[in-house]
Design an enzyme around this catalytic site. Structure first.
Site, mmCIF file in Angstrom:
data_model
loop_
_atom_site.group_PDB
_atom_site.id
_atom_site.type_symbol
_atom_site.label_atom_id
_atom_site.label_comp_id
_atom_site.label_asym_id
_atom_site.label_seq_id
_atom_site.Cartn_x
_atom_site.Cartn_y
_atom_site.Cartn_z
ATOM 1 N N THR A 54 0.866 -1.180 0.000
ATOM 2 C CA THR A 54 0.000 0.000 0.000
ATOM 3 C C THR A 54 0.905 1.233 0.000
ATOM 4 O OG1 THR A 54 -1.657 -1.131 1.318
ATOM 5 C CG2 THR A 54 -1.658 1.262 1.450
ATOM 6 N N ARG A 61 -14.046 -6.946 -1.889
ATOM 7 C CA ARG A 61 -13.416 -6.745 -0.578
ATOM 8 C C ARG A 61 -12.854 -5.340 -0.492
ATOM 9 N NH1 ARG A 61 -7.966 -5.182 1.275
ATOM 10 N NH2 ARG A 61 -7.657 -6.104 3.314
ATOM 11 N N VAL A 62 -13.172 -4.639 0.587
ATOM 12 C CA VAL A 62 -12.599 -3.324 0.833
ATOM 13 C C VAL A 62 -11.849 -3.397 2.153
ATOM 14 C CG1 VAL A 62 -13.091 -0.883 1.265
ATOM 15 C CG2 VAL A 62 -14.423 -2.144 -0.445
ATOM 16 N N ASP A 86 -8.743 -1.498 4.902
ATOM 17 C CA ASP A 86 -8.665 -0.326 5.773
ATOM 18 C C ASP A 86 -8.472 0.977 5.012
ATOM 19 O OD1 ASP A 86 -5.335 0.371 6.192
ATOM 20 O OD2 ASP A 86 -5.956 -1.450 5.180
ATOM 21 N N GLY A 136 -5.016 -5.162 6.454
ATOM 22 C CA GLY A 136 -6.162 -4.258 6.489
ATOM 23 C C GLY A 136 -7.211 -4.579 7.540
#
Length: 319
Positions: A169, A197-198, A200, A223
């Protein structure tokens, strides 16, 4: 108010960075920090600086954001991003977006052009079109490496969890000469994640948080663990209790590890312009510029220092 000396800190993701990718990751975070600092140096805002820095890393295939993002179970890129302004707590985020080169740009538009804070998937796509953000074919974002990894993770005896340690990230935090802070975070998420999927990154307080009263932070790592402890906000809470950025970061990362077994990394700047880059994973690529000095590293305890002039000179003739 006295003029602040601007500061920018960036990260290119916590996890395991393979030897052959180290140089590229170091060069990538250094380039991003220098670009963000360039904005601040010309009197630009913290929000412009973090957007610029993150965009630079989204365009760099070494990182799991924008071009180079990992693939979901179906072999597609789905990206999340967030940006936040510490002056008024305005924030914009997008989740599960496809076919866009720079999700951070879209998040900024969500913040400035809508009354909302988070747009997802199809709706984010329609909004991007309305804002004139060019669509690019999904394949353009996929690197050979991401595809290889996706295939490997599909094998019956594979353990995607193993690969997810190499997360990448990207994020940036900054304070400008007016004393305003901002954060930005962008990611391709977890390799072989479920569709939709999402993590953090798109969640305010988890993937990032910025408040002029205390500071700004951007996170990276597992996440789901980050969301459980609302990591970004937790760090600022510790700073509000009087901890330095470094102690606040370590305390929060330690809590996440003991409470939910999660590993990650964070970058922090407080309202006085003190900064930290801390991680509980093996590695995290990071870079910072303050007082015309560039600091950067990947391993725990590693810190290289160069003057900005020296760094810019070597930047122009390749790293």
């Amino acid at each position: 108010l006295g003029r602040m000396n601007p500061v920018i800190v960036v990260h290119g993701g916590a996890g395991r960075i393979f030897k052959e990718r180290e140089e590229g990751c170091r060069a990538g975070v250094v380039r991003a920090a220098l670009r963000g600092y360039g904005v601040l140096k010309q009197g630009g805002t913290a929000i412009d600086a973090v957007e610029e820095a993150v965009q630079s890393m989204e365009d760099d295939p070494h990182f799991n954001a924008g071009c180079g993002s990992v693939l979901n179970e179906k072999g597609e890129v789905e990206m999340d991003a967030i940006i936040m302004d510490g002056k008024n707590l305005d924030s914009g985020a997008v989740s599960a977006v496809k076919c866009i080169a720079n999700p951070i740009k879209l998040a900024r538009f969500v913040m400035e052009k809508t009354k909302h804070m988070l747009l997802t998937d199809h709706g984010a796509h329609l909004f991007a079109r309305a804002m004139g953000i060019p669509e690019i074919p999904g394949e353009k974002l996929i690197t050979e490496r991401s595809r290889e990894r996706w295939k490997k993770n599909l094998e019956p005896d594979s353990n995607p969890e193993e690969f997810q340690k190499d997360l990448g990230t990207v994020g940036a935090v900054a304070i400008d000469s007016e004393g305003n802070v901002a954060c930005a975070t962008s990611t391709g998420g977890l390799s072989n994640k479920l569709i939709g999927r999402v993590g953090d990154t798109a969640c305010i307080g988890s993937g990032g948080y910025a408040d002029n009263h205390s500071g700004a932070t951007s996170t990276t790592g597992h996440g789901e663990s980050i969301m459980k402890v609302v990591l970004a906000r937790l760090i600022l809470y510790h700073m509000e209790q009087g901890m330095s950025p470094e102690v606040a970061a370590d305390t929060a990362l330690d809590y996440m590890k003991t409470r939910v077994g999660g590993l990650g990394g964070v970058i922090v700047v407080n309202k006085a312009g003190e900064w930290a880059a801390r991680f509980s994973t093996k590695q995290m690529s990071w870079a910072t510029v303050k007082d015309e000095e560039l600091h950067y590293g990947i391993y725990a305890g590693e810190r290289h220092v160069k003057s900005v002039d020296e760094a810019l000179a070597s930047e122009s003739d390749g790293f």
